[in-house]
Motif scaffolding. Structure first.
Motif, PDB file in Angstrom:
ATOM      1  N   ARG A   1      -3.045  14.279   7.332  1.00 46.03           N
ATOM      2  CA  ARG A   1      -2.846  13.957   5.913  1.00 46.03           C
ATOM      3  C   ARG A   1      -1.442  13.396   5.675  1.00 46.03           C
ATOM      4  N   ASP A   2      -0.446  14.013   6.280  1.00 49.70           N
ATOM      5  CA  ASP A   2       0.933  13.539   6.100  1.00 49.70           C
ATOM      6  C   ASP A   2       1.125  12.147   6.696  1.00 49.70           C
ATOM      7  N   LEU A   3       0.484  11.885   7.837  1.00 48.19           N
ATOM      8  CA  LEU A   3       0.563  10.559   8.454  1.00 48.19           C
ATOM      9  C   LEU A   3       0.019   9.477   7.518  1.00 48.19           C
ATOM     10  N   VAL A   4      -1.163   9.733   6.966  1.00 43.50           N
ATOM     11  CA  VAL A   4      -1.772   8.742   6.081  1.00 43.50           C
ATOM     12  C   VAL A   4      -0.930   8.584   4.823  1.00 43.50           C
ATOM     13  N   LEU A   5      -0.434   9.678   4.276  1.00 44.02           N
ATOM     14  CA  LEU A   5       0.392   9.607   3.067  1.00 44.02           C
ATOM     15  C   LEU A   5       1.636   8.765   3.310  1.00 44.02           C
ATOM     16  N   ARG A   6       2.237   8.888   4.494  1.00 37.90           N
ATOM     17  CA  ARG A   6       3.458   8.157   4.818  1.00 37.90           C
ATOM     18  C   ARG A   6       3.216   6.668   5.009  1.00 37.90           C
ATOM     19  N   HIS A   7       2.098   6.343   5.624  1.00 38.55           N
ATOM     20  CA  HIS A   7       1.877   4.950   6.024  1.00 38.55           C
ATOM     21  C   HIS A   7       0.988   4.162   5.056  1.00 38.55           C
ATOM     22  N   ALA A   8       0.277   4.837   4.159  1.00 39.57           N
ATOM     23  CA  ALA A   8      -0.567   4.128   3.183  1.00 39.57           C
ATOM     24  C   ALA A   8       0.311   3.651   2.041  1.00 39.57           C
ATOM     25  N   VAL A   9       0.866   2.453   2.179  1.00 37.07           N
ATOM     26  CA  VAL A   9       1.858   1.946   1.228  1.00 37.07           C
ATOM     27  C   VAL A   9       1.219   1.148   0.091  1.00 37.07           C
ATOM     28  N   ALA A  10      -0.100   0.934   0.154  1.00 37.54           N
ATOM     29  CA  ALA A  10      -0.794   0.179  -0.887  1.00 37.54           C
ATOM     30  C   ALA A  10      -2.204   0.737  -1.016  1.00 37.54           C
ATOM     31  N   ALA A  11      -2.975   0.185  -1.947  1.00 39.36           N
ATOM     32  CA  ALA A  11      -4.356   0.635  -2.109  1.00 39.36           C
ATOM     33  C   ALA A  11      -5.130   0.481  -0.799  1.00 39.36           C
ATOM     34  N   THR A  12      -4.890  -0.633  -0.108  1.00 40.02           N
ATOM     35  CA  THR A  12      -5.477  -0.876   1.211  1.00 40.02           C
ATOM     36  C   THR A  12      -4.363  -1.318   2.145  1.00 40.02           C
ATOM     37  N   THR A  13      -4.197  -0.596   3.254  1.00 38.92           N
ATOM     38  CA  THR A  13      -3.112  -0.892   4.193  1.00 38.92           C
ATOM     39  C   THR A  13      -3.674  -1.131   5.587  1.00 38.92           C
TER      40      THR A  13
END
Length: 297
Positions: free
Chosen positions: A9-21
């Motif tokens: 969850r933390d990985l996705v939160l850190r790297h999801a910088v837009a609606a679709t990344t």
């Protein structure tokens, strides 16, 4: 019930910088939404979807699937669906990842696995099943490559292979085996879908398509609807409307020009069906989407 690992969850939160990344890991895409969304028609390509926070609803024809961080969704065919993020806030955003599935990779992996008898029942092209700890772990190690980009060229193929292995040996396996081998009724439906996608803007003669995939027209209709929850003609209509949406967002063409470009003979019929699917007439929807794109950018 499987819980998503906090590290994933933390990985996705850190790297999801837009609606679709899109990411540098081949086939891996991240998603984020801080609010509950409006229904949005999209075409799912073959892929694995894993939610790491929040909840989503996906409608395929008359079938409604709900899934969350305890379930995985797999689409084995190109399917026109309507997706809705049902649970998301700024403090607890909706977070998910998808991994594109490649039939060639699946087939190559199957050659090294014990053979199994071909299933006889029809499969839907979309399944939601409980997540296994093994699949969660494999997805996490694949996502961890985002923190170690130098490792991606060497380790990403190996970790993708592990994810595919977990899918083939899990509840999604029978469906994916049919697609990987191109066998069974699902394989024939896959051939029909490929033709419709390539020729969506042309008239569709179901009898000719049935002959091409070695089915009778009635069998094609029955198995196509079992897999996609749509008839071949309904499927083609969804593809046309999706293509029209993309044109309206990126071009200055009017609705009539777009209608003819995607295969409609009647602009008025196009406008009616467009409004039924997207909730607004073409010109109004295009203005709204462009304003939303500007606001998001």
């Amino acid at each position: 019930m499987t819980s998503i690992l906090p590290e994933l969850r933390d990985l996705v939160l850190r790297h999801a910088v837009a609606a679709t990344t899109p990411t540098s890991v081949p086939g891996l895409t991240l998603y984020r939404s801080d609010t509950v969304s409006l229904p949005m028609p999209v075409v799912y390509e073959p892929m694995l979807c894993v939610i790491v926070q929040g909840r989503k609803r996906v409608t395929l024809g008359d079938t409604v699937c709900h899934y969350d961080a305890a379930h995985s969704l797999v689409a084995s065919l190109d399917l026109p669906v309507v997706g809705v993020v049902c649970e998301a806030t700024r403090e607890m955003p909706y977070l998910s990842l998808s991994l594109r599935l490649d039939r060639v990779e699946l087939a190559a992996l199957l050659l090294q696995m014990p053979s199994s008898p071909p299933p006889v029942q029809d499969f839907a092209g979309l399944e939601v099943t409980p997540l296994s700890p093994q699949l969660v772990s494999a997805c996490q190690r694949l996502a961890e490559l985002l923190d170690a980009p130098a490792d991606i060229p060497i380790l990403a193929p190996l970790l993708r292979r592990e994810v595919l292995y977990r899918l083939l040996t899990g509840p999604h396996g029978p469906m994916l085996r049919q697609i990987a081998r191109g066998e069974g009724r699902l394989g024939q439906v896959q051939q029909a879908i490929a033709w419709i996608r390539e020729h969506y803007d042309r008239p569709l003669r179901v009898e000719a398509l049935a002959t091409q995939v070695a089915l009778s027209p009635s069998s094609l209709h029955r198995h196509f609807k079992a897999a996609t929850r749509l008839s071949p003609l309904q499927y083609q209509k969804h593809l046309r409307l999706q293509a029209a949406r993309e044109r309206l967002m990126s071009e200055s063409a009017d609705a009539a020009e777009v209608a003819y470009a995607v295969g409609y003979e009647s602009p008025s019929q196009f406008s009616r069906e467009f409004r039924r699917l997207f909730g607004h007439p073409p010109a109004q929807a295009a203005r709204r989407w462009r304003m939303e794109a500007v606001a998001a950018g």
